[in-house]
Design an enzyme around this catalytic site. Structure first.
Site, PDB file in Angstrom:
ATOM      1  N   THR A 151      -0.080  -2.632   1.281  1.00  7.96           N
ATOM      2  CA  THR A 151      -0.148  -2.396  -0.156  1.00  7.96           C
ATOM      3  C   THR A 151      -1.421  -1.611  -0.434  1.00  7.96           C
ATOM      4  O   THR A 151      -2.522  -2.126  -0.254  1.00  7.96           O
ATOM      5  CB  THR A 151      -0.151  -3.722  -0.937  1.00  7.96           C
ATOM      6  OG1 THR A 151       1.080  -4.416  -0.688  1.00  7.96           O
ATOM      7  CG2 THR A 151      -0.275  -3.467  -2.432  1.00  7.96           C
ATOM      8  N   LYS A 202       5.546  -1.543  -6.415  1.00  7.91           N
ATOM      9  CA  LYS A 202       4.822  -2.767  -6.069  1.00  7.91           C
ATOM     10  C   LYS A 202       3.699  -3.047  -7.064  1.00  7.91           C
ATOM     11  O   LYS A 202       3.558  -4.175  -7.554  1.00  7.91           O
ATOM     12  CB  LYS A 202       4.241  -2.635  -4.647  1.00  7.91           C
ATOM     13  CG  LYS A 202       3.283  -3.749  -4.211  1.00  7.91           C
ATOM     14  CD  LYS A 202       3.989  -5.071  -3.996  1.00  7.91           C
ATOM     15  CE  LYS A 202       3.036  -6.190  -3.610  1.00  7.91           C
ATOM     16  NZ  LYS A 202       2.540  -6.095  -2.235  1.00  7.91           N
ATOM     17  N   LYS A 212      -6.852  -7.663  -5.594  1.00  7.34           N
ATOM     18  CA  LYS A 212      -6.694  -6.361  -4.939  1.00  7.34           C
ATOM     19  C   LYS A 212      -5.569  -5.561  -5.577  1.00  7.34           C
ATOM     20  O   LYS A 212      -5.732  -4.371  -5.908  1.00  7.34           O
ATOM     21  CB  LYS A 212      -6.405  -6.558  -3.449  1.00  7.34           C
ATOM     22  CG  LYS A 212      -6.017  -5.273  -2.734  1.00  7.34           C
ATOM     23  CD  LYS A 212      -5.363  -5.527  -1.391  1.00  7.34           C
ATOM     24  CE  LYS A 212      -4.774  -4.248  -0.825  1.00  7.34           C
ATOM     25  NZ  LYS A 212      -4.048  -4.463   0.445  1.00  7.34           N
TER      26      LYS A 212
END
Length: 316
Positions: free
Chosen positions: A114, A189, A264
């Site tokens: 990611t 995402k 994050k």
């Protein structure tokens, strides 16, 4: 965006040959195990010796270096902590050869990390320029999903590359969605996780407000879960113990999906918001809230543990 697919719907054959799997941590390790169980030949590598040891204990053949794992592989699957590490690995750094130079022509580079959308697009451009194929396919579902093979993959790829890699993803997940071309998987995402971060804060604030007003957790859950407040953060990852027995709140907020990872992902969303000029207010605020949560002891707790921070700051 193509329709969601399931293993039963997938009809393409996976690329034949060895899979180089780079990044055998909490997520990557179980994903690699599921590929081995399905009969694929893996060459695994991780910079953490303990991760390599665990991988070998589960039947994964490991290499001494990333370059050794990649040489001759048909697919290079990466699960790395950051976009910088991915780009450094592709280009080469610290005296180590670049994976794009080591790989055989036409290798399929499948990144499940990611990272920033711009980094994903840059990685794909580098791979294609070097004569390879590129797919970004970040995952959702956490360690439990990685172990059970029930992850969701959000895929950015050319249609033919999506079809080539789909059989592998269907081994590791129950849902595979083609979101568009390079970078689209990462875009999906971070948008999804911005929704999740904001909604978890809202659900947690509502429970703390309910406590102040004398509502029981069960009463609020029974109403909201069947009304307009219904959402995944409430009905699956409920931040209070009791109403959803499988939620991390019943295990003292053992992750799950750790606060550091939510911080994050929200930072990645914040970067995208700033680069696109979107006039967002809740996303940046959620990023700030989770940054503080992670820095003040929540990094290793489930992200639903944000309720404890709200409760503490509310004078409970």
């Amino acid at each position: 965006m193509s329709e969601t697919t399931t293993p039963e719907q997938g009809q393409s054959a996976a690329p034949a040959g060895t899979i180089a799997f780079l990044g055998l941590g909490h997520m990557g390790g179980p994903m690699a195990v599921n590929l081995v169980k399905a009969g694929h030949t893996l060459a695994g590598f991780d910079v953490v010796p303990a991760a390599l040891e665990t991988a070998r204990a589960h039947g994964i053949v490991t290499a001494d270096t990333a370059a050794e794992a990649v040489a001759g592989a048909a697919v290079v699957l990466t699960m790395l902590p950051s976009g910088k590490l991915l780009l450094d690995a592709y280009r080469g750094s610290g005296g180590q050869p670049g994976l794009l130079d080591v790989a055989a022509p036409g290798t399929l580079f499948l990144d499940c990390s990611t990272i920033n959308v711009d980094e994903a697009r840059e990685a794909a451009e580098l791979a294609v320029a070097a004569g390879h194929r590129a797919v970004d396919a970040p995952v959702s579902g956490g360690v439990v999903g990685a172990e059970a093979g029930t992850l969701t993959f959000m895929v950015g790829a050319l249609p033919e590359d999506f079809e080539a890699v789909r059989p592998l993803l269907e081994i590791m997940g129950k849902r595979v969605v083609h979101c568009g071309e390079h970078g689209a998987g990462q875009a999906a995402k971070i948008c999804n996780n911005m929704i999740l971060g904001v909604s978890m804060i809202a659900v947690s604030e509502a429970f703390v407000l309910g406590e102040k007003l004398g509502l029981t957790h069960q009463a609020l859950f029974d109403v909201a879960s069947a009304a307009s407040g219904q959402c995944w953060a409430l009905t699956t990852n409920c931040p209070v113990p009791g109403p959803v027995p499988t939620s991390p709140a019943n295990r003292d907020y053992q992750p799950g999906f750790a606060g550091a990872l939510m911080a994050k992902d929200l930072k990645l969303a914040l970067n995208a918001l700033e680069s696109t000029g979107v006039a967002a207010r809740l996303g940046p605020l959620a990023s700030e809230i989770y940054d503080t949560f992670a820095a003040e002891g929540g990094a290793g707790r489930d992200f639903s543990g944000i309720i404890t921070d709200i409760r503490d700051k509310s004078g409970h």
